[in-house]
Design a protein around this motif. Structure first.
Motif, mmCIF file in Angstrom:
data_model
loop_
_atom_site.group_PDB
_atom_site.id
_atom_site.type_symbol
_atom_site.label_atom_id
_atom_site.label_comp_id
_atom_site.label_asym_id
_atom_site.label_seq_id
_atom_site.Cartn_x
_atom_site.Cartn_y
_atom_site.Cartn_z
ATOM 1 N N THR A 160 -2.539 -4.078 2.497
ATOM 2 C CA THR A 160 -2.287 -3.136 3.571
ATOM 3 C C THR A 160 -1.210 -3.725 4.479
ATOM 4 O O THR A 160 -0.567 -4.722 4.138
ATOM 5 C CB THR A 160 -3.589 -2.843 4.344
ATOM 6 N N ASP B 81 -9.176 1.533 0.033
ATOM 7 C CA ASP B 81 -10.526 1.306 -0.477
ATOM 8 C C ASP B 81 -10.544 -0.107 -1.040
ATOM 9 O O ASP B 81 -9.857 -0.411 -2.018
ATOM 10 C CB ASP B 81 -10.841 2.322 -1.579
ATOM 11 N N GLN C 220 -8.385 9.534 1.384
ATOM 12 C CA GLN C 220 -8.668 8.302 2.132
ATOM 13 C C GLN C 220 -10.151 7.955 2.045
ATOM 14 O O GLN C 220 -10.987 8.846 2.103
ATOM 15 C CB GLN C 220 -8.269 8.493 3.595
ATOM 16 N N PRO C 221 -10.478 6.665 1.950
ATOM 17 C CA PRO C 221 -9.587 5.531 1.720
ATOM 18 C C PRO C 221 -8.994 5.567 0.310
ATOM 19 O O PRO C 221 -9.599 6.123 -0.606
ATOM 20 C CB PRO C 221 -10.490 4.320 1.931
ATOM 21 N N MET C 222 -7.808 4.966 0.151
ATOM 22 C CA MET C 222 -7.064 5.056 -1.099
ATOM 23 C C MET C 222 -7.584 4.080 -2.141
ATOM 24 O O MET C 222 -7.633 2.873 -1.917
ATOM 25 C CB MET C 222 -5.576 4.790 -0.838
ATOM 26 N N ARG D 170 -2.188 8.804 7.463
ATOM 27 C CA ARG D 170 -3.231 7.771 7.434
ATOM 28 C C ARG D 170 -3.043 6.905 6.205
ATOM 29 O O ARG D 170 -2.684 7.391 5.127
ATOM 30 C CB ARG D 170 -4.626 8.409 7.409
ATOM 31 N N LYS D 171 -3.257 5.602 6.367
ATOM 32 C CA LYS D 171 -3.174 4.679 5.244
ATOM 33 C C LYS D 171 -4.320 3.679 5.350
ATOM 34 O O LYS D 171 -4.219 2.675 6.050
ATOM 35 C CB LYS D 171 -1.832 3.937 5.241
ATOM 36 N N LEU D 172 -5.402 3.984 4.667
ATOM 37 C CA LEU D 172 -6.563 3.106 4.637
ATOM 38 C C LEU D 172 -6.895 2.818 3.189
ATOM 39 O O LEU D 172 -7.017 3.736 2.373
ATOM 40 C CB LEU D 172 -7.760 3.760 5.334
ATOM 41 N N GLU E 222 -4.145 0.501 8.885
ATOM 42 C CA GLU E 222 -5.016 -0.654 8.658
ATOM 43 C C GLU E 222 -4.136 -1.895 8.712
ATOM 44 O O GLU E 222 -3.018 -1.893 8.194
ATOM 45 C CB GLU E 222 -5.654 -0.501 7.274
ATOM 46 N N ASP F 192 -9.453 0.959 9.994
ATOM 47 C CA ASP F 192 -8.147 1.301 10.541
ATOM 48 C C ASP F 192 -8.266 1.723 11.997
ATOM 49 O O ASP F 192 -9.368 1.813 12.553
ATOM 50 C CB ASP F 192 -7.453 2.378 9.708
ATOM 51 N N SER G 120 0.813 -1.216 0.000
ATOM 52 C CA SER G 120 0.000 0.000 0.000
ATOM 53 C C SER G 120 0.844 1.262 0.000
ATOM 54 O O SER G 120 0.330 2.355 -0.249
ATOM 55 C CB SER G 120 -0.930 0.016 1.218
#
Length: 325
Positions: free
Chosen positions: A167, A289, A120-122, A285-287, A213, A253, A111
């Protein structure tokens, strides 16, 4: 319908966390002809050796789970190693698979390919729309190159090479190195040792505010095989126009503070948890999709608390091996 018992599958990186989970899952589904090779048997950075391996062994499918991986500290300390080794592994395995006539291959990315400040979400189409996170840019660029290599073989040679972008992963056979591990194994080890040593507090890198996440590696293996087994028409319809990649995650997340508190509970640590804001936070943030993968019929099934307990049980059962990593 795939004839699982007679399909010869090569899992590159079978001793790693993801590769070993893939082997377990494939075997559980009835795949009987699984080909593996240790690093001493096959150096994936050696182009001639990889090509010779593919010439010796007729292969129907490849899962490319081999990679040089690490956390923020490792990425910051060894950037040349991360981009160099991963580019070589990917180019050698994907290129040799093509030359040997292997039609189906699954490439495992990360990710971190998405921009640092991606919405976000990516979504999958966020790729190459902004600046990468500086702490792992070399690794991310290598993974982006792997995606584009698969895309290019599909476009030019009609191959069916697919990519999945997981993720943050964790679970059995994770890397518990005190400096070079990812956040979950690093925290599990730190809190475990604090309990064993009767320490009054545990320090966690960063402010605790970034959100991440996490996906258990057994769920990742399940998703990989699900994607590989999709018929080509379904895959093409879902990944137009570039026949590119799909995200793999939970769609949920938590903050690093919440993660640390959960790890403390799982390990039985009752002291103070403090955060060292002088250390880097990484991406805010790293969430992912994951709607595209859900549309293809797969969802994660292992919750974070359950998954952490499983990972911690493996660590305790393999403490000597894990601590030496």
């Amino acid at each position: 319908m795939i004839a699982r018992a007679t399909t010869r599958v090569f899992v590159a990186g079978h001793r790693g966390m993801v590769g070993s989970a893939l082997v377990r899952h494939l075997q559980a589904l009835g795949y009987e002809d699984i080909l593996t090779a240790t690093r001493s048997e096959l150096d994936l950075t050696d182009q001639a050796a990889v090509q010779a391996f593919f010439r010796r062994h007729p292969i129907d499918q490849v899962y490319l789970a081999a990679a040089k991986v690490g956390g923020i500290h490792a990425n910051n300390t060894y950037p040349a190693d991360f981009i160099h080794d991963n580019l070589l592994i990917q180019a050698n395995v994907i290129g040799a698979a093509h030359r040997a006539g292997v039609r189906k291959l699954l490439f495992l990315g990360s990710s971190c390919i998405y921009p640092k400040l991606a919405p976000q979400p990516m979504r999958e189409d966020a790729l190459l729309t902004g600046t990468l996170e500086a702490t792992n840019e070399p690794y991310a660029i290598a993974k982006i190159a792997g995606i584009k290599l698969c895309e290019s073989y599909n476009r030019q040679h009609g191959r069916d090479y697919r990519s999945v972008m997981p993720t943050n992963l964790y679970g059995p056979h994770d890397n518990y190195h005190p400096d070079n591990s990812h956040v979950i194994p690093a925290l599990l080890r730190r809190f475990h040792e604090a309990v064993q040593g009767g320490e009054p507090e545990v320090a966690v890198w960063g402010s605790g505010r970034p959100m991440r996440e996490f996906l258990h590696v057994d769920d990742m293996a399940s998703a990989c095989v699900h994607v590989m087994e999709l018929d080509e028409a379904t895959w093409r319809a879902a990944t137009q126009p570039m026949l590119s990649h799909v995200n793999v995650g939970t769609g949920q997340d938590c903050t690093i503070r919440e993660l640390a508190e959960t790890v403390a509970r799982v390990t039985g640590f009752e002291g103070r948890v403090v955060f060292d804001a002088s250390k880097p936070d990484g991406t805010p943030r790293k969430l992912l999709d994951v709607s595209r993968l859900r549309g293809l019929g797969w969802e994660a099934s292992i919750g974070l608390d359950e998954g952490l307990r499983d990972a911690y049980a493996w660590f305790r059962a393999n403490a000597q091996q894990a601590r030496a990593a």
